[in-house]
Design an enzyme around this catalytic site. Structure first.
Site, mmCIF file in Angstrom:
data_model
loop_
_atom_site.group_PDB
_atom_site.id
_atom_site.type_symbol
_atom_site.label_atom_id
_atom_site.label_comp_id
_atom_site.label_asym_id
_atom_site.label_seq_id
_atom_site.Cartn_x
_atom_site.Cartn_y
_atom_site.Cartn_z
ATOM 1 C CD GLU A 121 -1.616 -0.454 3.511
ATOM 2 O OE1 GLU A 121 -2.538 -1.278 3.482
ATOM 3 O OE2 GLU A 121 -1.501 0.433 4.379
ATOM 4 C CB CYS A 136 7.228 -4.041 15.209
ATOM 5 S SG CYS A 136 8.857 -3.401 14.826
ATOM 6 N N GLY A 180 7.341 -2.121 5.436
ATOM 7 C CA GLY A 180 8.719 -2.594 5.316
ATOM 8 C C GLY A 180 9.765 -1.719 5.972
ATOM 9 C CD GLU A 181 14.061 -0.586 8.765
ATOM 10 O OE1 GLU A 181 13.175 -0.220 9.542
ATOM 11 O OE2 GLU A 181 14.936 0.185 8.326
ATOM 12 C CG ASN A 214 -3.866 3.573 13.578
ATOM 13 O OD1 ASN A 214 -4.827 4.239 13.924
ATOM 14 N ND2 ASN A 214 -2.921 4.042 12.792
ATOM 15 C CB CYS A 257 0.863 1.035 7.513
ATOM 16 S SG CYS A 257 1.916 0.412 6.289
HETATM 17 C C1 LIG Z 1 5.328 0.955 9.085
HETATM 18 S S1 LIG Z 1 6.823 1.669 9.653
HETATM 19 C C2 LIG Z 1 7.851 1.659 8.202
HETATM 20 C C3 LIG Z 1 9.198 2.273 8.406
HETATM 21 C C4 LIG Z 1 10.170 1.539 9.321
HETATM 22 N N1 LIG Z 1 10.100 0.150 9.194
HETATM 23 C C5 LIG Z 1 9.973 1.960 10.753
HETATM 24 O O1 LIG Z 1 9.587 1.129 11.575
HETATM 25 O O2 LIG Z 1 10.240 3.123 11.040
HETATM 26 C C6 LIG Z 1 6.441 3.401 9.779
HETATM 27 C C7 LIG Z 1 5.925 3.836 11.143
HETATM 28 O O3 LIG Z 1 4.642 3.264 11.386
HETATM 29 C C8 LIG Z 1 4.567 2.943 12.751
HETATM 30 N N2 LIG Z 1 3.536 1.943 13.015
HETATM 31 C C9 LIG Z 1 3.570 0.629 12.716
HETATM 32 N N3 LIG Z 1 2.464 0.012 13.158
HETATM 33 C C10 LIG Z 1 1.705 0.964 13.757
HETATM 34 C C11 LIG Z 1 0.439 0.949 14.419
HETATM 35 N N4 LIG Z 1 -0.264 -0.173 14.556
HETATM 36 N N5 LIG Z 1 -0.032 2.116 14.903
HETATM 37 C C12 LIG Z 1 0.674 3.264 14.774
HETATM 38 N N6 LIG Z 1 1.876 3.337 14.161
HETATM 39 C C13 LIG Z 1 2.389 2.199 13.670
HETATM 40 C C14 LIG Z 1 5.945 2.430 13.033
HETATM 41 O O4 LIG Z 1 6.246 2.374 14.363
HETATM 42 C C15 LIG Z 1 6.830 3.408 12.296
HETATM 43 O O5 LIG Z 1 7.160 4.485 13.116
HETATM 44 S S1 SF4 Z 2 7.583 -1.953 9.068
HETATM 45 FE FE1 SF4 Z 2 8.620 -0.813 10.695
HETATM 46 S S2 SF4 Z 2 7.163 -0.962 12.370
HETATM 47 FE FE2 SF4 Z 2 6.555 -2.517 10.908
HETATM 48 S S3 SF4 Z 2 7.601 -4.405 11.552
HETATM 49 FE FE3 SF4 Z 2 8.919 -3.391 10.113
HETATM 50 S S4 SF4 Z 2 10.268 -2.185 11.364
HETATM 51 FE FE4 SF4 Z 2 8.562 -2.688 12.623
#
Ligand SMILES: C[S@@+](CC[C@H](N)C(=O)[O-])C[C@H]1O[C@@H](n2cnc3c(N)ncnc32)[C@H](O)[C@@H]1O
Ligand code: SF4
Length: 356
Positions: free
Chosen positions: A89, A114, A160-161, A291, A335
């Protein structure tokens, strides 16, 4: 053409006859900077060159599966399908100021796993190619052209990371900032990472003006590891050392993303630990409302009251703090959440097809 986003390849492929060079430049301006469709942009070059471009470039390695427009605010979610059938997405955020941001994905799934993240809970991790990452920008700009808008800021905060896909990320940043391709100022890009120290330093060295955000979420070692399994291999000390090192080369503030989770990250002692962790670090703290996602019933978002109290403690310690306003609440939550189950299913099918 080896890769259309490789600028030197254009010259090698088409030579340097000045008329062709000029018409190709107009073609790329229309397609990549002005949001014209690939087909429309081909009108800028001679028919023989257009034929070559058409046969050698796959302009859209992603297929648009669905578009969801928020009725609450200016967000649109684009759901794309890769050639393998997996979904990713991309989110268009239209701010009231007229500025448009794009949140793009760098992987399908994520190995960091995570606990609070739908992408991390998909159980797969596939890198997106540079063309797949760039196509999110190309297709978003095509949509926005009808509204007389263009993507202004690009954040790698989708699925993704990005630093687990660092080689492709570097190629993407090179293409996005190339004056001959998308021509974005590096200051318009923000890479968000869960914290991969060596790659954070390498990114900063290679692209010093690109912004970096660290998803810290907790300044307590055990608490962070509990939320982010990957944190077991990257200590808070190592992360702090990395932030201090980044600060030596760069005078801008680093963004610290901090998820507000009830009784896990939002207590007064959590604020004190965060303040101690960020001592002598020029940080801007972004508090993120949680979320909720499927399969993480043990996690709950903080109350608004707790968020405000937490923010005030940090402000009193001298940090700039913002509480992230979540756009597009009606077009689906966190997301990755919409497509979490579908991708799991497709990944299973792909695995069994390989094992057969
Ligand atoms: C999806 S991650 C992608 C970038 C990278 N992987 C990171 O963790 O920074 C982008 C942001 O979305 C946050 N995020 C992931 N799941 C979430 C949730 N359920 N509610 C709010 N923020 C969330 C993450 O903590 C991160 O700060
Ligand atoms: S996308 Fe970012 S928040 Fe989601 S599992 Fe990967 S590192 Fe963690």
């Amino acid at each position: 053409m080896p890769h259309w986003y490789d600028v030197t390849a254009w010259n090698e492929r088409f030579g340097n006859d000045s008329q062709t060079v000029h018409s190709l430049r107009r073609f790329r301006t229309r397609w990549l900077k002005q949001g014209w469709s690939f087909e429309e942009s081909l009108g800028e070059v001679a028919p023989s060159v257009a034929e070559t471009l058409q046969s050698e470039i796959d302009p859209h390695p992603l297929q648009l599966a669905e578009r969801l427009d928020s009725e609450l605010d200016g967000a649109s979610k684009l759901l794309f399908r890769t050639s393998e059938g997996l979904m990713i997405e991309t989110v268009i955020l239209r701010a009231g100021t007229g500025r448009t941001s794009l949140c793009i994905s760098s992987q399908v799934g994520c190995a960091a796993a995570c606990r609070f993240c739908a992408t991390g809970q998909m159980g797969i991790a596939r890198n997106l190619s540079p063309a797949q990452i760039l196509d999110q920008v190309v297709q978003a700009n095509e949509f926005l052209r009808a509204e007389d808008r263009r993507v202004r800021n690009i954040v790698f905060m989708g699925m993704g990371e990005p630093l687990h896909n660092a080689e492709n990320l570097h190629q993407v940043i090179r293409a996005l900032t190339s004056p001959l391709l998308f021509d974005y100022a590096p200051q318009r890009l923000l890479v968000s990472t869960v914290g991969i120290p060596d790659e954070m330093l390498r990114l900063d060295k290679t692209f010093p003006a690109v912004n970096l955000a660290l998803s810290l979420h907790s300044a307590d070692e055990a608490g962070r590891q509990d939320l982010i399994p990957l944190a077991k291999s990257v200590s808070l000390d190592r992360l702090r050392e990395t932030l201090l090192q980044l600060q030596l080369t760069d005078k801008r503030r680093i963004m610290i993303e901090y998820l507000m989770l009830n009784q896990r990250t939002d207590r007064p002692e959590d604020a004190e630990k965060l303040i101690a962790f960020l001592k002598n670090i020029q940080a801007h703290i972004n508090l993120i409302p949680y979320n909720s996602i499927d399969g993480a019933d043990h996690l709950q978002g903080s109350s608004q009251e707790a968020r405000e109290l937490f923010a005030n403690t940090l402000k009193a310690a001298g940090f700039p703090v913002t509480i992230r306003y979540s756009l597009g609440a009606d077009i689906a939550a966190a997301c990755g959440q919409l497509i979490q189950r579908e991708n799991r299913e497709i990944a299973k099918q792909l695995k069994s097809a390989v094992n057969r």
